[in-house]
Write a protein that holds these residues in place. Structure first.
Motif, PDB file in Angstrom:
ATOM      1  N   ALA A  11       0.714  -1.115   0.164  1.00 15.89           N
ATOM      2  CA  ALA A  11       0.151   0.158  -0.099  1.00 15.89           C
ATOM      3  C   ALA A  11       0.973   1.570   0.012  1.00 15.89           C
ATOM      4  O   ALA A  11       2.021   1.609   1.103  1.00 15.89           O
ATOM      5  N   PRO A  15      -4.338   3.546   4.588  1.00 10.36           N
ATOM      6  CA  PRO A  15      -6.020   3.072   4.372  1.00 10.36           C
ATOM      7  C   PRO A  15      -6.437   5.011   4.823  1.00 10.36           C
ATOM      8  O   PRO A  15      -7.459   5.371   4.216  1.00 10.36           O
ATOM      9  N   ARG A  18      -7.166   7.821   2.852  1.00 11.00           N
ATOM     10  CA  ARG A  18      -7.085   7.880   1.074  1.00 11.00           C
ATOM     11  C   ARG A  18      -8.643   8.109   1.216  1.00 11.00           C
ATOM     12  O   ARG A  18      -9.655   7.708   1.977  1.00 11.00           O
ATOM     13  N   GLU A  20     -12.527   8.520  -0.670  1.00 10.54           N
ATOM     14  CA  GLU A  20     -13.639   8.090  -1.662  1.00 10.54           C
ATOM     15  C   GLU A  20     -14.452   8.761  -2.812  1.00 10.54           C
ATOM     16  O   GLU A  20     -14.850   8.737  -3.309  1.00 10.54           O
ATOM     17  N   SER A  78      -6.549   8.711  -3.108  1.00 14.92           N
ATOM     18  CA  SER A  78      -7.936   8.067  -3.206  1.00 14.92           C
ATOM     19  C   SER A  78      -7.799   6.533  -2.987  1.00 14.92           C
ATOM     20  O   SER A  78      -7.170   5.700  -3.104  1.00 14.92           O
ATOM     21  N   ARG A  79      -8.999   6.238  -3.101  1.00 14.86           N
ATOM     22  CA  ARG A  79      -9.032   4.042  -2.715  1.00 14.86           C
ATOM     23  C   ARG A  79      -9.386   3.932  -3.974  1.00 14.86           C
ATOM     24  O   ARG A  79      -7.941   3.032  -4.684  1.00 14.86           O
ATOM     25  N   ALA A  82      -5.977   4.083  -5.824  1.00 19.75           N
ATOM     26  CA  ALA A  82      -5.359   3.020  -4.771  1.00 19.75           C
ATOM     27  C   ALA A  82      -5.015   1.637  -5.065  1.00 19.75           C
ATOM     28  O   ALA A  82      -3.449   0.529  -6.153  1.00 19.75           O
TER      29      ALA A  82
END
Length: 208
Positions: A11, A15, A18, A20, A78-79, A82
């Motif tokens: 990663a 998390p 990050r 949405e 952002s997720r 990623a």
């Protein structure tokens, strides 16, 4: 493409940092790169427009570097990014290798070796997930190997064109390919060794 190819095994940011968000500048760049994958194959295999395919590979590498920089500078990690960025990198790697095999630019076993390495490492991620662990830390030598491979592809492609520098471009491209392959496989073995050690030493997490 360069450095982010190794992100599939680690990663890049915690998390929690990050968001949405979907519509961000880095994500737009990644989507543009994704659209470029079939365009690259069309240029390489159908039109055999090697200079255009070369330009698209270079542009993809530049935008790959740029979207990572912008994500940090603008605070737009952002997720989705990623997930999307390393996916696009893998697609470029795989489609370039397959396209080069079809064109006879590289032998099939090189493509099989490199793609097989990534498939094996993708399978090892389950070892970490079953134990509630994050993916292993990036081996920076692996990033260097990825960069060498991504640098090799455009030069190998340029060597197919009829121009005075074709011989030199080919020599440089194949040298980068050889060095990149050796280190890429070596770091793959190191990642595999880490996963085996984790599987032996850490029990599977109990389901909640």
């Amino acid at each position: 493409m360069g450095n982010s190819s190794e992100r599939a095994t680690s990663a890049e940011a915690p998390p929690a940092t990050r968001s949405e968000r979907i519509l961000t500048v880095p994500n737009v760049l990644s989507i543009i790169r994704l659209i470029g994958v079939p365009v690259f194959l069309y240029l390489l295999l159908v039109l055999k427009a090697d200079w255009w395919a070369f330009a698209l590979l270079v542009l993809s590498g530049v935008t790959d570097w740029l979207d990572g920089k912008l994500a940090r500078l603008l605070g737009q990690t952002s997720r989705l990014g990623a997930l999307l960025d390393p996916l696009v990198d893998r697609l470029y790697m795989v489609t370039t290798l397959i396209g080069f095999v079809i064109r006879g630019i590289i032998p099939w076993w090189i493509a099989a070796l490199l793609i097989g390495r990534d498939l094996v490492l993708t399978l090892t991620l389950r070892v970490y997930r079953r134990r509630g662990l994050p993916p292993p830390d990036v081996i920076y030598l692996g990033k260097a190997a990825t960069f060498a491979l991504m640098a090799a592809f455009p030069w190998m492609l340029a060597a197919q064109a009829d121009w005075p520098g074709a011989t030199g471009a080919g020599a440089f491209g194949y040298a980068c390919l050889g060095w990149g392959c050796a280190v890429y496989v070596w770091t793959g073995i190191l990642y595999l060794g880490k996963a085996i050690a984790v599987a032996r030493e850490i029990p599977v997490a109990s389901p909640r």
